[in-house]
Design an enzyme around this catalytic site. Structure first.
Site, PDB file in Angstrom:
ATOM      1  N   SER A 130     -89.506  18.479  17.887  1.00 37.57           N
ATOM      2  CA  SER A 130     -88.762  19.718  17.601  1.00 37.57           C
ATOM      3  C   SER A 130     -87.579  19.971  18.530  1.00 37.57           C
ATOM      4  O   SER A 130     -86.769  20.854  18.243  1.00 37.57           O
ATOM      5  CB  SER A 130     -89.696  20.921  17.670  1.00 37.57           C
ATOM      6  OG  SER A 130     -90.503  20.958  16.522  1.00 37.57           O
ATOM      7  N   LYS A 159     -84.366  19.954  16.827  1.00 31.67           N
ATOM      8  CA  LYS A 159     -83.896  21.070  15.997  1.00 31.67           C
ATOM      9  C   LYS A 159     -82.701  21.780  16.622  1.00 31.67           C
ATOM     10  O   LYS A 159     -81.886  22.382  15.916  1.00 31.67           O
ATOM     11  CB  LYS A 159     -85.037  22.058  15.755  1.00 31.67           C
ATOM     12  CG  LYS A 159     -86.201  21.479  14.936  1.00 31.67           C
ATOM     13  CD  LYS A 159     -87.397  22.428  14.976  1.00 31.67           C
ATOM     14  CE  LYS A 159     -88.572  21.932  14.161  1.00 31.67           C
ATOM     15  NZ  LYS A 159     -89.771  22.775  14.354  1.00 31.67           N
ATOM     16  N   TYR A 189     -85.459  15.167   7.659  1.00 28.72           N
ATOM     17  CA  TYR A 189     -86.162  15.970   8.684  1.00 28.72           C
ATOM     18  C   TYR A 189     -87.149  15.115   9.504  1.00 28.72           C
ATOM     19  O   TYR A 189     -87.184  15.188  10.726  1.00 28.72           O
ATOM     20  CB  TYR A 189     -86.877  17.152   8.011  1.00 28.72           C
ATOM     21  CG  TYR A 189     -87.759  17.930   8.956  1.00 28.72           C
ATOM     22  CD1 TYR A 189     -87.215  18.835   9.865  1.00 28.72           C
ATOM     23  CD2 TYR A 189     -89.149  17.737   8.965  1.00 28.72           C
ATOM     24  CE1 TYR A 189     -88.036  19.528  10.756  1.00 28.72           C
ATOM     25  CE2 TYR A 189     -89.964  18.433   9.848  1.00 28.72           C
ATOM     26  CZ  TYR A 189     -89.402  19.321  10.736  1.00 28.72           C
ATOM     27  OH  TYR A 189     -90.213  19.998  11.623  1.00 28.72           O
ATOM     28  N   TYR A 219     -91.538  29.225  19.758  1.00 27.83           N
ATOM     29  CA  TYR A 219     -92.328  29.809  18.650  1.00 27.83           C
ATOM     30  C   TYR A 219     -92.998  31.103  19.106  1.00 27.83           C
ATOM     31  O   TYR A 219     -92.346  31.941  19.704  1.00 27.83           O
ATOM     32  CB  TYR A 219     -93.324  28.768  18.112  1.00 27.83           C
ATOM     33  CG  TYR A 219     -92.689  27.412  17.991  1.00 27.83           C
ATOM     34  CD1 TYR A 219     -91.673  27.210  17.055  1.00 27.83           C
ATOM     35  CD2 TYR A 219     -93.008  26.372  18.834  1.00 27.83           C
ATOM     36  CE1 TYR A 219     -91.041  25.976  16.950  1.00 27.83           C
ATOM     37  CE2 TYR A 219     -92.373  25.139  18.744  1.00 27.83           C
ATOM     38  CZ  TYR A 219     -91.394  24.956  17.801  1.00 27.83           C
ATOM     39  OH  TYR A 219     -90.770  23.751  17.709  1.00 27.83           O
ATOM     40  N   VAL A 228     -93.591  18.655  19.939  1.00 27.38           N
ATOM     41  CA  VAL A 228     -95.000  18.239  19.993  1.00 27.38           C
ATOM     42  C   VAL A 228     -95.207  16.833  20.573  1.00 27.38           C
ATOM     43  O   VAL A 228     -96.334  16.415  20.783  1.00 27.38           O
ATOM     44  CB  VAL A 228     -95.731  18.342  18.627  1.00 27.38           C
ATOM     45  CG1 VAL A 228     -95.910  19.775  18.195  1.00 27.38           C
ATOM     46  CG2 VAL A 228     -95.054  17.510  17.561  1.00 27.38           C
TER      47      VAL A 228
HETATM   48  O1  DON Z   1     -92.607  19.035  11.672  1.00 25.93           O
HETATM   49  C1  DON Z   1     -93.411  18.888  12.573  1.00 25.93           C
HETATM   50  O2  DON Z   1     -94.517  19.404  12.566  1.00 25.93           O
HETATM   51  C2  DON Z   1     -93.017  18.029  13.763  1.00 25.93           C
HETATM   52  N1  DON Z   1     -92.191  16.949  13.314  1.00 25.93           N
HETATM   53  C3  DON Z   1     -92.260  18.825  14.794  1.00 25.93           C
HETATM   54  C4  DON Z   1     -93.036  20.028  15.293  1.00 25.93           C
HETATM   55  C5  DON Z   1     -92.808  20.345  16.723  1.00 25.93           C
HETATM   56  O3  DON Z   1     -92.361  19.529  17.502  1.00 25.93           O
HETATM   57  C6  DON Z   1     -93.245  21.688  17.179  1.00 25.93           C
HETATM   58  N2  DON Z   1     -93.005  21.863  18.609  1.00 25.93           N
HETATM   59  N3  DON Z   1     -93.567  22.169  19.552  1.00 25.93           N
END
Ligand code: DON
Length: 306
Positions: free
Chosen positions: A65, A68, A190, A242, A260
């Protein structure tokens, strides 16, 4: 007087390296489940070009993320305030992958850093570019000054194979009329975007650009004004973690973004940029030790942005 950043990150690393870690490695992306949970690196860069790093700061990981922020920066440089006609700038108070709010708010995501918002940003990039994957990678390479940054195809395909939650978000957005392109095409971009691999040192170097909130920055034709750069920082402060964004502002007091894969990058405008990588995550999906390390940093410095 400039603080001794090298000594500070050494102290933090030594204090935390073998400390108990209650976090859990993200296992909903199969390819990330087997990562070594003891990995730990920190890199702090300053605007004068100094780089202080320790531990696994030169090892590649999946930025997830954190990407993003970079996809938003690219779109924001092209569309300006039109972006906000399709994505809001409010904290969500919900988990990064939540769908509940998205339905009752009519497919208008709260912010560009929750998954729903990042999917709408991905849709914009798919509309703007014939080959968004190449444009995005070149943009990151340009910001970092490193032509070797790559996607990790295995991670992208691994996430795609079980990406049911993101498919649900994308179809919900599509059903509400806020997704222009095909769900498959948007999510393909994405998942690749999230799979970008970088080191702590590369992340700190890349995000140092966002530190210079008094000058335009970017790569090639994709430039952000100083005002847009300040707005990117405001979004990182209010939405970067978040439903833990308030906690991060309270404990650490810096704009930042987590992923993540276990990365957190944070910055103090006009001063420094710091990145931490430690894969085990807390219940909100943010690196357990990364949060601790950054809290220690601003406490030891006696200064955050406040
Ligand atoms: O879309 C997802 O769930 C993962 N590719 C990215 C989520 C993420 O990194 C949330 N961050 N802490």
């Amino acid at each position: 007087m400039t603080p001794d950043y090298d000594q500070l990150i050494n102290e933090i690393y030594t204090e935390l390296k073998d400390a108990p870690d209650e976090g859990m490695v993200a296992d909903y992306i199969p390819d990330l489940a087997s990562i070594d949970r003891s990995k730990f690196g920190i890199c702090l860069t300053t605007l004068d070009g100094a780089q202080n790093k320790i531990g696994d700061a030169d090892e590649k990981f999946s930025i997830q993320s954190v990407s993003k922020v970079l996809s938003l920066a690219l779109v924001f440089s092209q569309l300006g305030n039109k972006v906000w006609e399709r994505v809001d700038v409010e904290p969500s108070g919900n988990g990064f992958n939540s769908i509940i709010q998205l339905e009752y708010e009519n497919g208008f995501p709260r912010n560009p850093f929750i998954n729903a918002g990042a999917i709408v940003i991905a849709d914009m990039l798919v509309s703007l570019h014939e080959d968004p994957k190449t444009v995005f990678l070149e943009y990151i390479r340009g910001l970092c000054g490193n032509p070797d940054i790559q996607y990790n195809e295995k991670v992208a395909l691994s996430e795609k194979s079980v990406g049911y939650g993101n498919y649900s978000l994308a179809y919900m957005i599509k059903s509400k009329g806020n997704l222009v392109n095909d769900v498959e095409e948007v999510l393909d971009f994405y998942f690749w975007q999230c799979s970008v691999e970088m080191t702590c040192a590369e992340l700190a170097q890349t995000f140092l650009n966002f530190c210079e909130t008094n000058v335009p920055f970017g790569h090639g034709n994709y430039m952000l004004t100083a005002s847009q750069s300040r707005r990117m920082n405001a979004l990182m402060l209010t939405c970067g973690f978040y439903d833990e964004s308030g906690e991060f502002a309270f404990e650490v007091g810096l704009p930042g973004k987590s992923g993540v894969g276990g990365a957190i990058v944070a910055l103090n405008p006009l001063k420094y940029c710091v990145s931490v990588w430690s894969p085990p995550l807390n219940k909100k999906g943010n690196s357990y030790k990364g949060m601790q390390a950054l809290e220690m940093l601003t406490t030891k410095l006696g200064r955050s942005i406040f």
